[in-house]
Every structure is written in C-alpha cells, then in structure tokens.
Design a protein around this motif. Sequence first.
Motif, PDB file in Angstrom:
ATOM      1  N   ARG A   1       6.587 -55.652 -10.642  1.00 24.58           N
ATOM      2  CA  ARG A   1       6.075 -55.569  -9.272  1.00 24.58           C
ATOM      3  C   ARG A   1       6.697 -54.372  -8.565  1.00 24.58           C
ATOM      4  N   VAL A   2       5.859 -53.608  -7.900  1.00 21.85           N
ATOM      5  CA  VAL A   2       6.314 -52.430  -7.167  1.00 21.85           C
ATOM      6  C   VAL A   2       6.207 -52.677  -5.670  1.00 21.85           C
ATOM      7  N   GLU A   3       6.723 -51.740  -4.876  1.00 24.41           N
ATOM      8  CA  GLU A   3       6.797 -51.945  -3.442  1.00 24.41           C
ATOM      9  C   GLU A   3       5.431 -51.917  -2.775  1.00 24.41           C
ATOM     10  N   SER A   4       4.529 -51.083  -3.250  1.00 28.07           N
ATOM     11  CA  SER A   4       3.193 -50.963  -2.664  1.00 28.07           C
ATOM     12  C   SER A   4       2.146 -51.007  -3.765  1.00 28.07           C
ATOM     13  N   PRO A   5       0.936 -51.460  -3.452  1.00 25.33           N
ATOM     14  CA  PRO A   5      -0.090 -51.585  -4.492  1.00 25.33           C
ATOM     15  C   PRO A   5      -0.401 -50.257  -5.173  1.00 25.33           C
ATOM     16  N   CYS A   6      -0.599 -50.334  -6.462  1.00 23.51           N
ATOM     17  CA  CYS A   6      -0.998 -49.165  -7.248  1.00 23.51           C
ATOM     18  C   CYS A   6      -2.502 -48.947  -7.066  1.00 23.51           C
ATOM     19  N   THR A   7      -2.886 -47.717  -6.748  1.00 29.08           N
ATOM     20  CA  THR A   7      -4.291 -47.402  -6.520  1.00 29.08           C
ATOM     21  C   THR A   7      -4.965 -46.731  -7.706  1.00 29.08           C
ATOM     22  N   ALA A   8      -4.185 -46.156  -8.613  1.00 29.17           N
ATOM     23  CA  ALA A   8      -4.754 -45.501  -9.797  1.00 29.17           C
ATOM     24  C   ALA A   8      -3.664 -45.359 -10.837  1.00 29.17           C
ATOM     25  N   LEU A   9      -4.063 -45.376 -12.106  1.00 29.43           N
ATOM     26  CA  LEU A   9      -3.103 -45.202 -13.192  1.00 29.43           C
ATOM     27  C   LEU A   9      -3.781 -44.547 -14.384  1.00 29.43           C
ATOM     28  N   ALA A  10      -2.953 -43.936 -15.233  1.00 26.50           N
ATOM     29  CA  ALA A  10      -3.450 -43.280 -16.451  1.00 26.50           C
ATOM     30  C   ALA A  10      -2.331 -43.252 -17.477  1.00 26.50           C
ATOM     31  N   PHE A  11      -2.709 -43.418 -18.735  1.00 28.15           N
ATOM     32  CA  PHE A  11      -1.749 -43.418 -19.845  1.00 28.15           C
ATOM     33  C   PHE A  11      -1.874 -42.092 -20.574  1.00 28.15           C
ATOM     34  N   SER A  12      -0.749 -41.461 -20.886  1.00 30.11           N
ATOM     35  CA  SER A  12      -0.782 -40.156 -21.537  1.00 30.11           C
ATOM     36  C   SER A  12      -1.304 -40.277 -22.962  1.00 30.11           C
ATOM     37  N   GLU A  13      -1.916 -39.205 -23.440  1.00 27.06           N
ATOM     38  CA  GLU A  13      -2.491 -39.195 -24.780  1.00 27.06           C
ATOM     39  C   GLU A  13      -1.423 -39.281 -25.869  1.00 27.06           C
ATOM     40  N   THR A  14      -0.201 -38.864 -25.562  1.00 32.04           N
ATOM     41  CA  THR A  14       0.876 -38.943 -26.533  1.00 32.04           C
ATOM     42  C   THR A  14       1.576 -40.294 -26.512  1.00 32.04           C
ATOM     43  N   GLY A  15       1.263 -41.142 -25.536  1.00 34.68           N
ATOM     44  CA  GLY A  15       1.872 -42.457 -25.455  1.00 34.68           C
ATOM     45  C   GLY A  15       3.258 -42.473 -24.855  1.00 34.68           C
ATOM     46  N   GLU A  16       3.684 -41.384 -24.232  1.00 35.52           N
ATOM     47  CA  GLU A  16       5.047 -41.305 -23.703  1.00 35.52           C
ATOM     48  C   GLU A  16       5.158 -41.795 -22.262  1.00 35.52           C
ATOM     49  N   TYR A  17       4.116 -41.568 -21.461  1.00 38.30           N
ATOM     50  CA  TYR A  17       4.239 -41.817 -20.038  1.00 38.30           C
ATOM     51  C   TYR A  17       3.037 -42.597 -19.494  1.00 38.30           C
ATOM     52  N   LEU A  18       3.322 -43.331 -18.424  1.00 40.06           N
ATOM     53  CA  LEU A  18       2.287 -43.951 -17.594  1.00 40.06           C
ATOM     54  C   LEU A  18       2.395 -43.333 -16.215  1.00 40.06           C
ATOM     55  N   ALA A  19       1.296 -42.788 -15.707  1.00 42.53           N
ATOM     56  CA  ALA A  19       1.266 -42.176 -14.376  1.00 42.53           C
ATOM     57  C   ALA A  19       0.586 -43.128 -13.407  1.00 42.53           C
ATOM     58  N   THR A  20       1.188 -43.319 -12.241  1.00 46.13           N
ATOM     59  CA  THR A  20       0.632 -44.221 -11.233  1.00 46.13           C
ATOM     60  C   THR A  20       0.651 -43.535  -9.873  1.00 46.13           C
ATOM     61  N   ALA A  21      -0.334 -43.899  -9.047  1.00 42.75           N
ATOM     62  CA  ALA A  21      -0.382 -43.485  -7.644  1.00 42.75           C
ATOM     63  C   ALA A  21      -0.418 -44.737  -6.790  1.00 42.75           C
ATOM     64  N   HIS A  22       0.186 -44.671  -5.596  1.00 42.56           N
ATOM     65  CA  HIS A  22       0.367 -45.866  -4.787  1.00 42.56           C
ATOM     66  C   HIS A  22      -0.146 -45.664  -3.372  1.00 42.56           C
ATOM     67  N   ALA A  23      -0.360 -46.786  -2.687  1.00 33.82           N
ATOM     68  CA  ALA A  23      -1.056 -46.765  -1.407  1.00 33.82           C
ATOM     69  C   ALA A  23      -0.260 -46.099  -0.300  1.00 33.82           C
ATOM     70  N   ASP A  24       1.056 -46.123  -0.361  1.00 29.85           N
ATOM     71  CA  ASP A  24       1.848 -45.632   0.758  1.00 29.85           C
ATOM     72  C   ASP A  24       2.348 -44.204   0.569  1.00 29.85           C
ATOM     73  N   GLY A  25       1.807 -43.484  -0.383  1.00 21.74           N
ATOM     74  CA  GLY A  25       2.259 -42.120  -0.607  1.00 21.74           C
ATOM     75  C   GLY A  25       1.215 -41.279  -1.297  1.00 21.74           C
ATOM     76  N   VAL A  26       1.505 -39.979  -1.364  1.00 19.26           N
ATOM     77  CA  VAL A  26       0.576 -39.042  -2.003  1.00 19.26           C
ATOM     78  C   VAL A  26       1.143 -38.504  -3.313  1.00 19.26           C
ATOM     79  N   GLY A  27       2.280 -39.026  -3.733  1.00 22.76           N
ATOM     80  CA  GLY A  27       2.885 -38.563  -4.975  1.00 22.76           C
ATOM     81  C   GLY A  27       2.389 -39.331  -6.182  1.00 22.76           C
ATOM     82  N   ILE A  28       2.739 -38.823  -7.357  1.00 22.63           N
ATOM     83  CA  ILE A  28       2.413 -39.458  -8.635  1.00 22.63           C
ATOM     84  C   ILE A  28       3.730 -39.829  -9.316  1.00 22.63           C
TER      85      ILE A  28
END
Length: 288
Positions: free
Chosen positions: A183-210
């Motif tokens: 569970r994170v502090e704010s809802p996740c609005t988008a996510l993507a898994f890297s093609e190499t399987g190393e990272y998960l990228a997420t964006a959240h409702a209370d910010g503009v960062g990834i």
Amino acid sequence: MFNLQSGILRQRFPAPLNPSQAKKKLRLLQSASGEEEASASSNPYRFGPGEGKHRKAVTGLMIDPLNRTVISCGLDGKVKFWDFHAGRLKDEIDWSSSPTMAIAITAARYYKSSDLVALSCDDLAIRIIDTETKKLARELWGCGGQIVDFCFSHDGRWIIAASMDSVIRVWDLPTSHLINAFRVESPCTALAFSETGEYLATAHADGVGIHLWNNRTLFTHVPTRMIKDDEIIEVTLPTSSGEGGQTLLEAAFEGSEDDESEDDENLQTEDTPASIDAISKDLLSLSL
C-alpha cells in the motif's frame, strides 16, 4: 481501421453489407427455418455479414501478431474476435447474459507471446482468456477498489495491477496466487513493467513524478504462496526532497561548491612555490 500513411479507411468491424449480401440476407430472412439452418451449417462464421457490433462503448482493441484477428471488448460485457481482412465476426465471449456473471469490461491488455488477454471488469476482478481456445483461463481477485491500470510482466508470468484502494498487487498466473501487495500513500494512476524485468514504474495522484521499484526476484527468492490481506505492507514513496525542504539538486550544487573550495585550497598549498629565502643556496639557478 485506417491506413496509417494515407489515412484512408480500410475496414469496419462489422464490415458494411454490399448489395449482393443485403439481398442474400433478405432472402434468408424470408426463407424457411430449414433453409436457414442449412445455410448456417455451411457458413464458417457464427454470425452473418454486418452482425455482431458492440452495443456499448468499446474499451479495448488488440490485433494478433499475424494480422488475422482483431479482438475487441466493451462495456456490454462481450469479447469479440473479428476477421482482420473480411471484417466479419468469427466468435465472441458473452458475459452480459450470464445470471452469475453480468459484468462490464473496462480495459484489456494483450500478451502476444502466449496469446493471453487480461480483462479488467467492473466487479473488481481481472480475467484472463486464451485467444486460441476462446475460453476463460484465470480469474484474479483481491482488489478493494476500482482497477485503475494493470499490465503483464516482461515474461508474461505475472499480472501487476493498481486500484483505487492505493494498493499495488502482483498475481502469479500459473498458480493464480496473489504473491505480493503493498500500500502506498496515494493511489497509483498508471504503471508499466520494464522489458528487462528489472523495474516497475508507477505514477501517483498527488504528484507529477515517476517512481521506480526494483524487482525483488532479481536479488532473492520470492515464494508463490497466496498472501492474505493482513500481510499487505505499507511503504513510503521515494521523494526528491531532503530535510528542511532542501531539494537534492540544490544540495548537490552546495556540496560541489564546498568540494571545489577545498580543492582550490589544496591546490594553493601544494602548487604555491616556496619563497626565495627557503630555496637552498646549493641549487644552481638561471634567474637573474
């Protein structure tokens, strides 16, 4: 369907009837039931020309790697398989008429390597269908809010989903087990898994960062046992701000300035030539 370069309309799903097809359909409607059954048995398609369109908004479109089948889904609870070239409906999965599963499909993801389609539904479940057999393969439950975004892992083994309850969940497809959730502090609005399987990228409702998350299976063994709701951990999102409201960028510049001043002092002490009086009289000098 449009041509990408010219923008010309190439196909519709379902394709419009030409005059000969319209006449044939009219004759079938006027003919006896026995003739209709005979015609249907010789027809490779389950639906006639111009039939099978969605009754509600289309929420997902996919094309198989060989450009033979177009897959669509919609809020009417139907998954349709269209002939890419003919524009006719070949088959469909209907979840709208089932008394135990009258649902709407809100989004779809296609994993081409295994011909699997993941569908998020309004009953908070993610359903996996096999496009070869046209059958339901898995049902993934556990989301406590509307499913915002989801994706396959790079190898197609996991489904990662984010929901409005601010929890990011990971399911193992071979076992259908929920193997990780946090569970994170704010809802996740988008996510993507890297093609190499190393990272998960997420964006959240209370910010503009990834935000980037490491794949734990690269460092340690992760069991595939089913976890419970009380095992969901709470994590803090990484931030780019330091203590006292000082950003990391500013701190980096301040640190570099301090380092530069120290380097300058060291250079002055090391490179400054000694005074004339300190030079030994035994040295031969060419200076006047």
